[in-house]
Motif scaffolding. Structure first.
Motif, mmCIF file in Angstrom:
data_model
loop_
_atom_site.group_PDB
_atom_site.id
_atom_site.type_symbol
_atom_site.label_atom_id
_atom_site.label_comp_id
_atom_site.label_asym_id
_atom_site.label_seq_id
_atom_site.Cartn_x
_atom_site.Cartn_y
_atom_site.Cartn_z
ATOM 1 N N LEU A 265 0.817 -1.216 0.000
ATOM 2 C CA LEU A 265 0.000 0.000 0.000
ATOM 3 C C LEU A 265 0.851 1.267 0.000
ATOM 4 N N ALA A 266 1.902 1.299 0.813
ATOM 5 C CA ALA A 266 2.740 2.497 0.880
ATOM 6 C C ALA A 266 3.460 2.724 -0.445
ATOM 7 N N SER A 267 3.894 1.652 -1.088
ATOM 8 C CA SER A 267 4.532 1.793 -2.400
ATOM 9 C C SER A 267 3.522 2.286 -3.426
ATOM 10 N N LEU A 268 2.334 1.740 -3.393
ATOM 11 C CA LEU A 268 1.270 2.170 -4.297
ATOM 12 C C LEU A 268 0.918 3.637 -4.058
ATOM 13 N N TYR A 269 0.883 4.033 -2.800
ATOM 14 C CA TYR A 269 0.606 5.413 -2.408
ATOM 15 C C TYR A 269 1.655 6.357 -2.995
ATOM 16 N N GLY A 270 2.927 5.982 -2.846
ATOM 17 C CA GLY A 270 4.016 6.803 -3.384
ATOM 18 C C GLY A 270 4.006 6.862 -4.898
ATOM 19 N N MET A 271 3.737 5.743 -5.534
ATOM 20 C CA MET A 271 3.701 5.714 -6.997
ATOM 21 C C MET A 271 2.530 6.552 -7.516
ATOM 22 N N ARG A 272 1.414 6.501 -6.797
ATOM 23 C CA ARG A 272 0.246 7.306 -7.179
ATOM 24 C C ARG A 272 0.574 8.795 -7.100
ATOM 25 N N ARG A 273 1.309 9.180 -6.060
ATOM 26 C CA ARG A 273 1.693 10.595 -5.906
ATOM 27 C C ARG A 273 2.591 11.046 -7.048
ATOM 28 N N SER A 274 3.273 10.096 -7.669
ATOM 29 C CA SER A 274 4.123 10.405 -8.827
ATOM 30 C C SER A 274 3.343 10.316 -10.136
ATOM 31 N N GLY A 275 2.035 10.104 -10.046
ATOM 32 C CA GLY A 275 1.197 10.047 -11.238
ATOM 33 C C GLY A 275 1.155 8.688 -11.908
ATOM 34 N N LEU A 276 1.628 7.656 -11.233
ATOM 35 C CA LEU A 276 1.661 6.319 -11.817
ATOM 36 C C LEU A 276 0.484 5.477 -11.347
ATOM 37 N N ARG A 277 0.045 4.611 -12.207
ATOM 38 C CA ARG A 277 -0.945 3.581 -11.859
ATOM 39 C C ARG A 277 -0.307 2.253 -12.247
ATOM 40 N N PRO A 278 0.459 1.684 -11.325
ATOM 41 C CA PRO A 278 1.303 0.542 -11.689
ATOM 42 C C PRO A 278 0.541 -0.762 -11.885
ATOM 43 N N SER A 279 1.172 -1.618 -12.652
ATOM 44 C CA SER A 279 0.694 -2.996 -12.762
ATOM 45 C C SER A 279 1.153 -3.750 -11.515
ATOM 46 N N GLN A 280 0.573 -4.924 -11.314
ATOM 47 C CA GLN A 280 1.023 -5.756 -10.195
ATOM 48 C C GLN A 280 2.506 -6.064 -10.345
ATOM 49 N N ARG A 281 2.960 -6.285 -11.578
ATOM 50 C CA ARG A 281 4.365 -6.601 -11.830
ATOM 51 C C ARG A 281 5.262 -5.418 -11.453
ATOM 52 N N ALA A 282 4.862 -4.199 -11.844
ATOM 53 C CA ALA A 282 5.657 -3.012 -11.500
ATOM 54 C C ALA A 282 5.707 -2.827 -9.985
ATOM 55 N N LEU A 283 4.613 -3.127 -9.317
ATOM 56 C CA LEU A 283 4.589 -3.012 -7.860
ATOM 57 C C LEU A 283 5.476 -4.086 -7.221
ATOM 58 N N ALA A 284 5.502 -5.264 -7.803
ATOM 59 C CA ALA A 284 6.401 -6.317 -7.314
ATOM 60 C C ALA A 284 7.851 -5.864 -7.452
ATOM 61 N N ASP A 285 8.189 -5.269 -8.590
ATOM 62 C CA ASP A 285 9.553 -4.774 -8.798
ATOM 63 C C ASP A 285 9.892 -3.676 -7.793
ATOM 64 N N GLN A 286 8.947 -2.796 -7.522
ATOM 65 C CA GLN A 286 9.164 -1.683 -6.599
ATOM 66 C C GLN A 286 9.374 -2.165 -5.166
ATOM 67 N N THR A 287 8.581 -3.157 -4.743
ATOM 68 C CA THR A 287 8.622 -3.608 -3.355
ATOM 69 C C THR A 287 9.651 -4.694 -3.088
ATOM 70 N N GLY A 288 10.059 -5.401 -4.140
ATOM 71 C CA GLY A 288 10.952 -6.535 -3.937
ATOM 72 C C GLY A 288 10.202 -7.804 -3.559
ATOM 73 N N LEU A 289 8.877 -7.748 -3.590
ATOM 74 C CA LEU A 289 8.069 -8.929 -3.299
ATOM 75 C C LEU A 289 7.890 -9.755 -4.572
#
Length: 160
Positions: A42-66
């Motif tokens: 959620l926090a990663s999604l929150y930060g990406m949203r503030r940057s104007g991004l709507r990430p895919s699950q894959r992009a969020l996995a890359d961002q979080t390391g999960l």
């Protein structure tokens, strides 16, 4: 520093610090109905949203390391809880885009405030979040995170 930690390896200390952090975050965000892993997503999604991004699950996995499969599982649970919306990516129908719902943004904002308080506590012995020691520590952690780790390479050396 205790005598046990003075003799510990860097790997053991990294593991212990990561476990200490995970447990503290779990306890802090638990009353909000979250786990550490859900908070990280959620926090990663929150930060990406503030940057104007709507990430895919894959992009969020890359961002979080999960792991991508784990992100998918977390996203489904968060969607069921009304915190995340999952929609098909119009440019790639195989991909799911994630966004926070209004409730998700509210819960995430409260969770971030709690976790920032924990971070203040954790970094106090180094002089606080803005201290030169903390900035140096952060640079060194980034170096370690950027270092490639290939567990198969070591196994291949042993078999040769």
């Amino acid at each position: 520093m205790s005598s046990a930690t003075e003799r510990a390896t860097a790997g053991f200390l990294v593991w212990r610090l990561s476990m200490k952090w995970r447990v503290a975050v779990d306890r802090a965000v638990g009353p909000l109905g979250l786990t550490h892993a859900q908070y990280a997503l959620l926090a990663s999604l929150y930060g990406m949203r503030r940057s104007g991004l709507r990430p895919s699950q894959r992009a969020l996995a890359d961002q979080t390391g999960l792991e991508p499969l784990y992100v998918s599982k977390l996203a489904r649970a968060l969607e069921a809880g009304g915190l995340v919306a999952r929609t098909r990516d119009p440019e790639d129908p195989r991909a799911m885009q994630l966004s926070l719902t209004g409730q998700g943004a509210d819960v995430t904002g409260r969770a971030i405030t709690l976790v920032q308080g924990l971070l203040d506590q954790l970094l106090e012995p180094l002089g606080g979040q803005g201290s030169p020691r903390t900035r140096q520590f952060t640079r060194e952690l980034a170096i370690l995170l950027d270092a490639p780790l290939d567990p198969h390479a070591e196994n291949e050396k042993e078999q040769s």
